[in-house]
Every structure is written in C-alpha cells, then in structure tokens.
Design a protein around this motif. Sequence first.
Motif, PDB file in Angstrom:
ATOM      1  N   ASP A  93       0.815  -1.225   0.000  1.00  0.00           N
ATOM      2  CA  ASP A  93       0.000   0.000   0.000  1.00  0.00           C
ATOM      3  C   ASP A  93       0.851   1.280   0.000  1.00  0.00           C
ATOM      4  OD1 ASP A  93       0.963  -0.338   2.549  1.00  0.00           O
ATOM      5  OD2 ASP A  93      -0.938   0.042   3.568  1.00  0.00           O
ATOM      6  N   THR A  94       2.170   1.170   0.041  1.00  0.00           N
ATOM      7  CA  THR A  94       3.039   2.356   0.001  1.00  0.00           C
ATOM      8  C   THR A  94       3.292   2.742  -1.451  1.00  0.00           C
ATOM      9  OG1 THR A  94       4.140   1.671   2.038  1.00  0.00           O
ATOM     10  CG2 THR A  94       5.303   3.269   0.691  1.00  0.00           C
ATOM     11  N   THR A  95       3.292   4.049  -1.706  1.00  0.00           N
ATOM     12  CA  THR A  95       3.573   4.542  -3.056  1.00  0.00           C
ATOM     13  C   THR A  95       4.957   5.201  -3.069  1.00  0.00           C
ATOM     14  OG1 THR A  95       2.567   6.670  -2.505  1.00  0.00           O
ATOM     15  CG2 THR A  95       1.125   5.016  -3.497  1.00  0.00           C
ATOM     16  N   LEU A 125      13.436   9.187   1.989  1.00  0.00           N
ATOM     17  CA  LEU A 125      12.629  10.343   2.380  1.00  0.00           C
ATOM     18  C   LEU A 125      11.145  10.016   2.218  1.00  0.00           C
ATOM     19  CD1 LEU A 125      12.972  13.304   3.222  1.00  0.00           C
ATOM     20  CD2 LEU A 125      12.978  13.909   0.790  1.00  0.00           C
ATOM     21  N   TYR A 126      10.407  10.048   3.321  1.00  0.00           N
ATOM     22  CA  TYR A 126       9.000   9.637   3.317  1.00  0.00           C
ATOM     23  C   TYR A 126       8.074  10.794   3.656  1.00  0.00           C
ATOM     24  CZ  TYR A 126      10.698   4.821   3.495  1.00  0.00           C
ATOM     25  OH  TYR A 126      11.321   3.632   3.211  1.00  0.00           O
ATOM     26  N   GLU A 127       6.851  10.705   3.119  1.00  0.00           N
ATOM     27  CA  GLU A 127       5.753  11.570   3.557  1.00  0.00           C
ATOM     28  C   GLU A 127       4.686  10.644   4.129  1.00  0.00           C
ATOM     29  OE1 GLU A 127       6.321  14.976   0.111  1.00  0.00           O
ATOM     30  OE2 GLU A 127       4.699  13.517  -0.043  1.00  0.00           O
ATOM     31  N   HIS A 148       8.404  -2.425   7.609  1.00  0.00           N
ATOM     32  CA  HIS A 148       7.300  -1.579   8.080  1.00  0.00           C
ATOM     33  C   HIS A 148       7.796  -0.497   9.051  1.00  0.00           C
ATOM     34  CE1 HIS A 148       4.975  -4.672   6.252  1.00  0.00           C
ATOM     35  NE2 HIS A 148       5.072  -5.534   7.235  1.00  0.00           N
ATOM     36  N   GLN A 149       9.020  -0.011   8.844  1.00  0.00           N
ATOM     37  CA  GLN A 149       9.625   0.842   9.871  1.00  0.00           C
ATOM     38  C   GLN A 149       8.858   2.130  10.132  1.00  0.00           C
ATOM     39  OE1 GLN A 149      13.816   1.297   9.664  1.00  0.00           O
ATOM     40  NE2 GLN A 149      13.881   2.868  11.259  1.00  0.00           N
ATOM     41  N   VAL A 150       8.459   2.831   9.063  1.00  0.00           N
ATOM     42  CA  VAL A 150       7.775   4.112   9.283  1.00  0.00           C
ATOM     43  C   VAL A 150       6.450   3.872  10.007  1.00  0.00           C
ATOM     44  CG1 VAL A 150       6.692   6.079   8.149  1.00  0.00           C
ATOM     45  CG2 VAL A 150       8.879   5.213   7.296  1.00  0.00           C
ATOM     46  N   LYS A 151       5.725   2.850   9.551  1.00  0.00           N
ATOM     47  CA  LYS A 151       4.420   2.576  10.182  1.00  0.00           C
ATOM     48  C   LYS A 151       4.603   2.211  11.644  1.00  0.00           C
ATOM     49  CE  LYS A 151       2.379   1.024   5.851  1.00  0.00           C
ATOM     50  NZ  LYS A 151       2.092  -0.145   5.039  1.00  0.00           N
ATOM     51  N   ARG A 152       5.629   1.428  11.938  1.00  0.00           N
ATOM     52  CA  ARG A 152       5.842   1.024  13.339  1.00  0.00           C
ATOM     53  C   ARG A 152       6.294   2.205  14.193  1.00  0.00           C
ATOM     54  NH1 ARG A 152       9.630  -3.428  14.251  1.00  0.00           N
ATOM     55  NH2 ARG A 152      10.703  -2.904  12.334  1.00  0.00           N
ATOM     56  N   ARG A 207      -1.494   6.802   5.228  1.00  0.00           N
ATOM     57  CA  ARG A 207      -0.999   6.717   3.854  1.00  0.00           C
ATOM     58  C   ARG A 207       0.490   7.002   3.884  1.00  0.00           C
ATOM     59  NH1 ARG A 207      -0.761   8.944  -1.068  1.00  0.00           N
ATOM     60  NH2 ARG A 207      -0.421  11.001  -0.184  1.00  0.00           N
ATOM     61  N   LEU A 208       1.249   6.209   3.114  1.00  0.00           N
ATOM     62  CA  LEU A 208       2.707   6.400   3.131  1.00  0.00           C
ATOM     63  C   LEU A 208       3.227   6.512   1.698  1.00  0.00           C
ATOM     64  CD1 LEU A 208       5.268   6.533   4.851  1.00  0.00           C
ATOM     65  CD2 LEU A 208       5.379   4.036   4.770  1.00  0.00           C
ATOM     66  N   HIS A 209       4.097   7.504   1.521  1.00  0.00           N
ATOM     67  CA  HIS A 209       4.655   7.772   0.190  1.00  0.00           C
ATOM     68  C   HIS A 209       6.147   8.018   0.356  1.00  0.00           C
ATOM     69  CE1 HIS A 209       4.843   9.455  -3.869  1.00  0.00           C
ATOM     70  NE2 HIS A 209       5.504  10.488  -3.371  1.00  0.00           N
TER      71      HIS A 209
HETATM   72  N1  URA Z   1       8.182   1.906   6.142  1.00  0.00           N
HETATM   73  C1  URA Z   1       6.987   1.286   6.102  1.00  0.00           C
HETATM   74  O1  URA Z   1       6.341   1.137   7.127  1.00  0.00           O
HETATM   75  N2  URA Z   1       6.533   0.840   4.916  1.00  0.00           N
HETATM   76  C2  URA Z   1       7.208   0.994   3.752  1.00  0.00           C
HETATM   77  O2  URA Z   1       6.729   0.579   2.697  1.00  0.00           O
HETATM   78  C3  URA Z   1       8.449   1.656   3.795  1.00  0.00           C
HETATM   79  C4  URA Z   1       8.911   2.091   5.007  1.00  0.00           C
END
Ligand code: URA
Length: 247
Positions: free
Chosen positions: A104-106, A131-133, A186-190, A201-203
Amino acid sequence: MAAVRLNAYLARAGVSSRRGADELIRAGRVTVNGQAAGLATFVAARDRVAVDGRPVSLEPLAYVLLHKPAGVVTTARDTHGRPTVVELVGHAVRVVPVGRLDTDTTGALLLTNDGQLAHRLAHPRYGVEKLYEAEVEGVPDAEDLRRLREGVDLDDGRTAPAGARLVRSGRAGALLELSLHEGRKHQVKRMCAAVGHPVRRLHRRGYAGIELGGLGPGEWRELTTGEVEALRRAATRRAPERTARQR
Ligand code: URA
C-alpha cells in the motif's frame, strides 16, 4: 569486469535468479570454457559461459526509478498472482527492486540488475537516505517529533536518529516528513504507531537523494549517468557511528 561468482554472472545475464542459477549449476547444465562448472566457480569477462550448450552473454547494466503505485507488490514474482513492480516496468533487461515498499506504500523505488550496487544500497552500513511523507492520525506534538528524531523503541531495537518534520496539520490528521537512514520492515508505520499516530498513507518521495520529480504513479525512467555515480558514492560512504545513547 572483476571475477564474479558464477550464479551472480548468470543472474546478471538474465538467465535466472541466483538461486535458480545454483540449481542449473548443480544439475550440471552450466559449463565454463567447455568444462562443467561448480557452485564455487568464479568467472571473468574473458570466460565462455554456456547453459545447456548455449552461450550466455552479459546484459548491459540498467538502473530504473519507478513511481510505485499502491496495490503493486515489490517482488519479481508474487505467489498470489498480484501485479509486481517488475511486470510494471517491463524493462528489456531483468531488473529487480532494491529493498522493499509495502504493497500500500507509493513512491520512489529503484530497480537494477547491478547486484553489487543493490546489495550495498540496502546494507545498513551505508545508511542511505529514504525520504518519506506519512499521513498520520492525530497531530504529533513536539515530544512525539523528538522521539521520532532521537529513536523509538521497537520490538527489534531502538531506531537510528532520523529527520522528522510536521509539514501540515488539520482536524483530520497531519502530514509528516521523515528522513530515515535504515530500512527495517514496516519501519515508518511502526515508528509512527509507537508514538501514537498510526499511518494512514505512506509515500516515499526520494531514495539516496534521487527524487520522483514529475514521474506519475506507474511511470518509470532510466537513471542518468550522474545519478548512478551519486548512488555509487552513497554506497561507499559509511553512515556515521551512532552514540551509545542513540543505540
Ligand atoms: N516503512 C513502512 O512502514 N513501509 C514501507 O513501505 C516503507 C517504510
């Protein structure tokens, strides 16, 4: 070309994955200079490699930036028959993704057949910037941002120092910009969930300094020579050591 292990050579030549190449070698179907090859065989540019008697030659190196849309899987082949990033790119040479984005990440995803560079880019030692949004629930306060920056305790250890900035906020939630130098699952989500703001939403806007720019979802382009050189430099600079407090 420096000498490389035979399975890596066959993978780069687009014959199969490295694991598939090991099976071909084990089955006695691969020869080097006319002699049956083993798993430990190394080959250089001057060697004549053949599979089932048919000569194999190396494909040119290819480097691609894809704007991955949601719903597409970051693998070469999906066991559930879902569309993959490799099918989406449909490049003439067999490129594979560098690291992973959730389905689900773009956003920005590199694909290449340069196995050595891909391995280094994904290695934590080099701490390549991602670099994430992230659109999150609720509005993170200064303390939440400090924790994201300094390190969040996850079940696989504390996260490395990161960049974290509140871009905008409203009644429905907030948009965060996060700059990470590691790439755990899943680092950003965690991380966001751990500070009480689950990701909606993750981009990924950029990878190792290469940004999507005007590429639309599902579009891809070859990297420029300058971008490939910048990637090589990024994959030779060690990330700064973390202090004991941050670890
Ligand atoms: N972190 C997340 O949680 N998901 C990704 O797809 C990339 C980084």
